[in-house]
Scaffold this motif. Sequence first.
Motif, mmCIF file in Angstrom:
data_model
loop_
_atom_site.group_PDB
_atom_site.id
_atom_site.type_symbol
_atom_site.label_atom_id
_atom_site.label_comp_id
_atom_site.label_asym_id
_atom_site.label_seq_id
_atom_site.Cartn_x
_atom_site.Cartn_y
_atom_site.Cartn_z
ATOM 1 N N GLN A 106 0.842 -1.194 0.000
ATOM 2 C CA GLN A 106 0.000 0.000 0.000
ATOM 3 C C GLN A 106 0.887 1.257 0.000
ATOM 4 O OE1 GLN A 106 -3.216 -0.849 -0.088
ATOM 5 N NE2 GLN A 106 -2.803 -3.013 0.378
ATOM 6 N N ILE A 107 0.707 2.086 -1.037
ATOM 7 C CA ILE A 107 1.606 3.243 -1.196
ATOM 8 C C ILE A 107 0.805 4.541 -1.230
ATOM 9 C CG2 ILE A 107 3.525 4.196 -2.542
ATOM 10 C CD1 ILE A 107 4.098 1.297 -1.837
ATOM 11 N N LEU A 108 1.115 5.442 -0.320
ATOM 12 C CA LEU A 108 0.474 6.765 -0.324
ATOM 13 C C LEU A 108 1.324 7.709 -1.178
ATOM 14 C CD1 LEU A 108 -0.629 5.312 2.251
ATOM 15 C CD2 LEU A 108 -0.810 7.574 3.279
ATOM 16 N N THR A 109 0.679 8.416 -2.097
ATOM 17 C CA THR A 109 1.431 9.367 -2.942
ATOM 18 C C THR A 109 0.690 10.695 -3.008
ATOM 19 O OG1 THR A 109 0.259 8.671 -4.931
ATOM 20 C CG2 THR A 109 2.338 7.561 -4.477
ATOM 21 N N PRO A 110 1.412 11.803 -3.070
ATOM 22 C CA PRO A 110 0.731 13.093 -3.226
ATOM 23 C C PRO A 110 0.088 13.180 -4.607
ATOM 24 C CG PRO A 110 3.124 13.370 -3.397
ATOM 25 C CD PRO A 110 2.876 11.928 -3.063
ATOM 26 N N THR A 111 -0.997 13.930 -4.700
ATOM 27 C CA THR A 111 -1.676 14.129 -5.990
ATOM 28 C C THR A 111 -2.168 15.571 -6.079
ATOM 29 O OG1 THR A 111 -2.377 11.836 -5.957
ATOM 30 C CG2 THR A 111 -3.534 13.288 -7.476
ATOM 31 N N PRO A 112 -1.775 16.357 -7.079
ATOM 32 C CA PRO A 112 -0.940 15.954 -8.200
ATOM 33 C C PRO A 112 0.493 15.671 -7.766
ATOM 34 C CG PRO A 112 -1.218 18.343 -8.214
ATOM 35 C CD PRO A 112 -2.104 17.810 -7.123
ATOM 36 N N ALA A 113 1.186 14.934 -8.628
ATOM 37 C CA ALA A 113 2.605 14.673 -8.370
ATOM 38 C C ALA A 113 3.317 14.349 -9.668
ATOM 39 C CB ALA A 113 2.781 13.512 -7.402
ATOM 40 N N TYR A 114 4.618 14.571 -9.643
ATOM 41 C CA TYR A 114 5.520 14.152 -10.726
ATOM 42 C C TYR A 114 5.116 12.726 -11.140
ATOM 43 C CZ TYR A 114 10.097 12.915 -12.737
ATOM 44 O OH TYR A 114 11.116 12.493 -13.550
ATOM 45 N N PRO A 115 4.871 12.489 -12.441
ATOM 46 C CA PRO A 115 4.225 11.242 -12.872
ATOM 47 C C PRO A 115 4.842 9.947 -12.330
ATOM 48 C CG PRO A 115 4.268 12.786 -14.694
ATOM 49 C CD PRO A 115 5.026 13.449 -13.565
ATOM 50 N N TYR A 116 6.141 9.915 -12.090
ATOM 51 C CA TYR A 116 6.725 8.659 -11.608
ATOM 52 C C TYR A 116 6.242 8.265 -10.213
ATOM 53 C CZ TYR A 116 9.641 8.204 -15.710
ATOM 54 O OH TYR A 116 10.059 8.035 -17.006
ATOM 55 N N PHE A 117 5.629 9.222 -9.494
ATOM 56 C CA PHE A 117 5.041 8.848 -8.205
ATOM 57 C C PHE A 117 3.843 7.915 -8.406
ATOM 58 C CE2 PHE A 117 6.977 11.215 -4.701
ATOM 59 C CZ PHE A 117 7.913 11.940 -5.428
ATOM 60 N N LYS A 118 3.282 7.954 -9.602
ATOM 61 C CA LYS A 118 2.159 7.056 -9.936
ATOM 62 C C LYS A 118 2.696 5.819 -10.684
ATOM 63 C CE LYS A 118 -0.261 10.491 -8.654
ATOM 64 N NZ LYS A 118 -0.956 10.399 -7.411
ATOM 65 N N THR A 119 3.627 6.072 -11.634
ATOM 66 C CA THR A 119 4.107 4.990 -12.494
ATOM 67 C C THR A 119 4.864 3.931 -11.690
ATOM 68 O OG1 THR A 119 4.535 6.740 -14.081
ATOM 69 C CG2 THR A 119 5.342 4.562 -14.665
ATOM 70 N N VAL A 120 5.718 4.371 -10.776
ATOM 71 C CA VAL A 120 6.572 3.403 -10.069
ATOM 72 C C VAL A 120 5.717 2.429 -9.235
ATOM 73 C CG1 VAL A 120 8.369 3.157 -8.303
ATOM 74 C CG2 VAL A 120 8.698 4.755 -10.194
ATOM 75 N N PRO A 121 4.773 2.905 -8.397
ATOM 76 C CA PRO A 121 3.925 1.927 -7.697
ATOM 77 C C PRO A 121 3.155 1.031 -8.671
ATOM 78 C CG PRO A 121 3.681 4.090 -6.710
ATOM 79 C CD PRO A 121 4.513 4.274 -7.948
ATOM 80 N N SER A 122 2.713 1.622 -9.787
ATOM 81 C CA SER A 122 1.912 0.825 -10.725
ATOM 82 C C SER A 122 2.755 -0.287 -11.369
ATOM 83 C CB SER A 122 1.299 1.789 -11.747
ATOM 84 O OG SER A 122 0.984 1.123 -12.913
ATOM 85 N N ILE A 123 3.975 0.039 -11.848
ATOM 86 C CA ILE A 123 4.757 -1.032 -12.489
ATOM 87 C C ILE A 123 5.284 -2.042 -11.467
ATOM 88 C CG2 ILE A 123 5.476 0.075 -14.670
ATOM 89 C CD1 ILE A 123 7.973 0.981 -13.372
ATOM 90 N N GLU A 124 5.329 -1.641 -10.206
ATOM 91 C CA GLU A 124 5.735 -2.586 -9.167
ATOM 92 C C GLU A 124 4.520 -3.307 -8.563
ATOM 93 O OE1 GLU A 124 8.664 -3.757 -7.987
ATOM 94 O OE2 GLU A 124 9.628 -2.757 -9.674
ATOM 95 N N ASN A 125 3.367 -3.143 -9.221
ATOM 96 C CA ASN A 125 2.125 -3.819 -8.795
ATOM 97 C C ASN A 125 1.719 -3.540 -7.355
ATOM 98 O OD1 ASN A 125 1.614 -5.117 -11.267
ATOM 99 N ND2 ASN A 125 3.308 -6.513 -10.795
ATOM 100 N N ARG A 126 1.828 -2.292 -6.973
ATOM 101 C CA ARG A 126 1.385 -1.916 -5.624
ATOM 102 C C ARG A 126 0.069 -1.142 -5.743
ATOM 103 N NH1 ARG A 126 6.481 -2.881 -2.969
ATOM 104 N NH2 ARG A 126 7.542 -4.032 -4.626
ATOM 105 N N ILE A 127 -0.585 -0.960 -4.606
ATOM 106 C CA ILE A 127 -1.872 -0.243 -4.616
ATOM 107 C C ILE A 127 -1.615 1.198 -4.182
ATOM 108 C CG2 ILE A 127 -4.183 -0.160 -3.559
ATOM 109 C CD1 ILE A 127 -3.577 -3.329 -3.163
ATOM 110 N N GLU A 128 -2.045 2.122 -5.044
ATOM 111 C CA GLU A 128 -1.758 3.533 -4.762
ATOM 112 C C GLU A 128 -2.919 4.189 -4.014
ATOM 113 O OE1 GLU A 128 -1.714 6.214 -8.098
ATOM 114 O OE2 GLU A 128 -1.418 7.828 -6.654
#
Length: 379
Positions: A106-128
């Motif tokens: 489970q990964i908490l990320t700021p939104t909006p954010a630099y796109p890799y804050f979304k891409t990295v959890p997604s390609i590592e199959n985590r839940i954002e």
Amino acid sequence: MRWYPNPIERRVHASLKWSTFPDAEIPLWVADMDCAPPPCVSDTVNRSLEHGIFGYGIEPKGFREAWVDHLHKTHQWTIDPDWIVPIAGVVPGMRFALMAHPDIQQILTPTPAYPYFKTVPSIENRIEHPIALTRVGETLEPSLAQISKTLETLTEPSAILWCNPHNPGGKVYSKQFIEALVATASKRNTLIVSDEIWADLILNDKPHIPLGLFASNDQPTITLMAATKTFNVAGFGCAVAIIPEPNTRARYLETQIAMPHVAPLAYAVTESCLRYGWQWHSELLTALKHNQNTLIDWAKSHPELEVTTGDATFLAWIESHNQMDLPERFAAQGVRLSPGRPFGSDTAVRLNFGTDPTTLHEALRRMDTVLPSNRKEHS
Ligand SMILES: Cc1ncc(COP(=O)(O)O)c(C=O)c1O
């Protein structure tokens, strides 16, 4: 420090920023600046060319010391050199952090954010779990209550992927906020990964507060830093992960097997900037501040937009709240901005004002022609 007003010079070397889109467009998208880096960079590169041998390298002796000195002197953060893990970039560094913790889903990320804050959890199959930053006054503010509440609902191990200062909003977090973030994460046994690549590009009179100033050395934290944004040398991939807690550091180091390492020249350039680049840097901040003021003035004639330049970075976050096609409309008038969608907003764009003032004025003039408030005037 001087701006390069002539884009032809940028296109000669297949620049990502200048060579990707048609020549007629002014590119104010990806975050590098239209200026040469400090003179110590060419000195370092020239010395290396004179030497003329380019085999495998190891970390130079002075590299850690340069970081330790810089963090102590500029940010009052005293670190042990052993906490440093050199890596080839901050974005790979985020990914290594998740690779090192397959147990954390489970990964908490700021939104909006630099796109890799979304891409990295997604390609590592985590839940954002997006943490919304909303505009309060002139800045984008997170809610600590939302962070706490989200953590309370999670039963599995979690991490907070934070951006301090924040891209795209330029928010420089206060001591109180960082202290509370660290305490909240500690209470829930949550890993914090703090991307602090913008720490040395603060334009207003606010101190950068490194996460490490408040986290205890046995709390699991990973702070990612680089000199590449600060000194405009993004082409020399070099960054550091600073990891005080030994177990977290050991897990991180294991991810480094069979990964690309920092190139010898990238080490040398980073070290030279940290030691000798500061006079140039002070001129840069003055030039960026000037451009930031241009944006602030421009925003006054566009009350239909929320233009956030914050206190740090050379980026402006332009939110329209209702226009989905802003990037395309600006591009049609010859201005290429970063579309807001990968940052988490379909109705925003991000503008990079790290360019010479004439180019910036021309881009804003072109943007005026497609904005509703100005359409009336122009028709
Ligand atoms: C917040 C943030 N992190 C990381 C990066 C890129 O880091 P690197 O080039 O070291 O991978 C950027 C580039 O704009 C950024 O804004």
